[in-house]
Design an enzyme around this catalytic site. Sequence first.
Site, PDB file in Angstrom:
ATOM      1  N   GLU A 287       5.793  -7.748  -2.951  1.00 44.33           N
ATOM      2  CA  GLU A 287       6.406  -9.079  -2.988  1.00 44.33           C
ATOM      3  C   GLU A 287       7.783  -9.034  -3.654  1.00 44.33           C
ATOM      4  O   GLU A 287       8.633  -9.874  -3.398  1.00 44.33           O
ATOM      5  CB  GLU A 287       5.480 -10.043  -3.744  1.00 44.33           C
ATOM      6  CG  GLU A 287       5.549 -11.460  -3.250  1.00 44.33           C
ATOM      7  CD  GLU A 287       4.399 -12.326  -3.765  1.00 44.33           C
ATOM      8  OE1 GLU A 287       3.759 -12.993  -2.937  1.00 44.33           O
ATOM      9  OE2 GLU A 287       4.146 -12.344  -4.976  1.00 44.33           O
ATOM     10  N   HIS A 308     -12.080  10.936   3.486  1.00 49.11           N
ATOM     11  CA  HIS A 308     -12.950  11.051   4.655  1.00 49.11           C
ATOM     12  C   HIS A 308     -12.646   9.969   5.686  1.00 49.11           C
ATOM     13  O   HIS A 308     -13.406   9.770   6.626  1.00 49.11           O
ATOM     14  CB  HIS A 308     -14.417  11.013   4.208  1.00 49.11           C
ATOM     15  CG  HIS A 308     -14.751  12.156   3.302  1.00 49.11           C
ATOM     16  ND1 HIS A 308     -15.368  13.310   3.735  1.00 49.11           N
ATOM     17  CD2 HIS A 308     -14.471  12.367   1.990  1.00 49.11           C
ATOM     18  CE1 HIS A 308     -15.490  14.152   2.720  1.00 49.11           C
ATOM     19  NE2 HIS A 308     -14.946  13.610   1.646  1.00 49.11           N
ATOM     20  N   LYS A 422       2.854 -20.705   5.421  1.00 50.39           N
ATOM     21  CA  LYS A 422       2.385 -22.014   4.932  1.00 50.39           C
ATOM     22  C   LYS A 422       2.893 -23.134   5.840  1.00 50.39           C
ATOM     23  O   LYS A 422       2.164 -24.059   6.177  1.00 50.39           O
ATOM     24  CB  LYS A 422       2.888 -22.262   3.502  1.00 50.39           C
ATOM     25  CG  LYS A 422       2.292 -21.306   2.483  1.00 50.39           C
ATOM     26  CD  LYS A 422       2.767 -21.674   1.090  1.00 50.39           C
ATOM     27  CE  LYS A 422       2.426 -20.595   0.099  1.00 50.39           C
ATOM     28  NZ  LYS A 422       3.061 -20.764  -1.197  1.00 50.39           N
TER      29      LYS A 422
HETATM   30  O1  PA5 Z   1       3.768 -13.702  -7.571  1.00 53.98           O
HETATM   31  C1  PA5 Z   1       3.756 -14.841  -7.148  1.00 53.98           C
HETATM   32  O2  PA5 Z   1       4.589 -15.683  -7.512  1.00 53.98           O
HETATM   33  C2  PA5 Z   1       2.716 -15.319  -6.158  1.00 53.98           C
HETATM   34  O3  PA5 Z   1       1.889 -14.302  -5.736  1.00 53.98           O
HETATM   35  C3  PA5 Z   1       1.854 -16.393  -6.782  1.00 53.98           C
HETATM   36  O4  PA5 Z   1       1.233 -15.867  -7.922  1.00 53.98           O
HETATM   37  C4  PA5 Z   1       0.789 -16.883  -5.806  1.00 53.98           C
HETATM   38  O5  PA5 Z   1       1.380 -17.305  -4.615  1.00 53.98           O
HETATM   39  C5  PA5 Z   1       0.021 -18.035  -6.411  1.00 53.98           C
HETATM   40  O6  PA5 Z   1       0.888 -19.065  -6.779  1.00 53.98           O
HETATM   41  P1  PA5 Z   1       0.453 -20.208  -7.761  1.00 53.98           P
HETATM   42  O7  PA5 Z   1       0.137 -19.577  -9.080  1.00 53.98           O
HETATM   43  O8  PA5 Z   1       1.616 -21.132  -7.835  1.00 53.98           O
HETATM   44  O9  PA5 Z   1      -0.777 -20.858  -7.175  1.00 53.98           O
END
Ligand code: PA5
Length: 432
Positions: A287, A308, A422
């Site tokens: 990310e 394996h 989303k």
């Molecule tokens: O690293 C990040 O920002 C994301 O992975 C969030 O943690 C994830 O989308 C969850 O978001 P939130 O804590 O706002 O529900």
Amino acid sequence: MIKIDTRYLEKFVSTQEINEIAPEIAKAQKVLNTATGRGNDFLGWVNLPTEIDDELINKIQQDADAIAAKAQIYVVIGIGGSYLGARAVIESLQNELAVLDPNRKRPYIVYAGHTLSEDYYSQLLSILDKFDYAMTVISKSGTTTEPAVAFRILKSHIEKKYGKEEARSRIIAITDGSKGALHNIAKQEGYTTYVIPDNVGGRYSVFTPVGLLPIAVSGGDIAKLIQGARDMQSIVTQEISITDNPAALYTAIRNILYRKGKKIEMMVTYIPAMRYISEWWKQLFGESEGKEHKGILPHSVTYTTDLHSMGQYVQDGERIMFETVLSVNNSATNVNIPFDEANLDGLNYLQQKTLTTINHCAEEGTACAHVDGGVPVIRLEMNCINEETIGELLYMMEYSCGISGYVLDVNPFDQPGVEAYKTNMFKLLGKF
Ligand code: PA5
């Protein structure tokens, strides 16, 4: 302290190449340390280990102990950075068989809000009918669909099971300090609440209550976890020689390999309990780096299991990957191979050896074979698995990810690409 071992890299990365990239790494480090790069309003994680005060740690511990006294199961509701850090630590300290341990002293942790599978929730609810439980709902934005849906389902269940008043004492919310739907619900219902600092993004939040509360409920020693992170912080944030800084050296090697066409990094563990360390790491790097059509693809395998299944590809398939092996020197316990008079299985030659010795031989044999097959192997050496070493590892990876993002010239602290699915999902669901 965790070490980067370059013994398997001779054929792939030279000292000269490390020296050549060192100024770029140093520059990225300076940008991070002086908060002058992209996303610099999300650097609260850098000093979290040294800034967290004992009062907060004690409060989390007290809340965790109170939960543990009345719950057999603790449900952690969250997705991405709002659950992976806790799960990584919890599962590496007590593997999945802990559920079967009749002498378990702390609640068994289960997860929700990380999936929309109907059958998962139906099975979870029927388990929760049978056991005492409590839960925490974690969402920084407070509006993420998956945990919000899970919380609506579980809130209704827990209120029916215990009544509204008792249910309230079994719910802790961890969210933004001033806004978002979860913040509003928590305020209205009067839940115990912890705040996620504004300047800490989800995937960098393991050393906030997001990670610390569930870890403490499970019985993990959060003071030691923080101590490990602090020890690593005191080394990697220093602008010292690249060979003395494991985060800088790791960043250098993976970027040199990436520039040579090694576009996939496989995190390798030989210990199934560490599987979620890899999952957390995949989110952290995937990310943070995967944007603007750039970035190493983080992948993970658990050996010897996956030798394996994936072993053939790694040995002989496209030469596009390198491995980062999390090598753990010592196990916490020993299991010896028993002597067998008849020796029909031919295993008496292993009789004097522990499984850890055998696992280490598998690891060394595999690394040498993969190197011969053209796969570079970074070896990351840890003495053992405990709260301190895990704290060191997670902090080292966070810091490396921050500087690696800057070396790649992306913002390592945003995730604009996550919005696309989303938008489509909301359109399909008819949300206005
Ligand atoms: O690293 C990040 O920002 C994301 O992975 C969030 O943690 C994830 O989308 C969850 O978001 P939130 O804590 O706002 O529900």
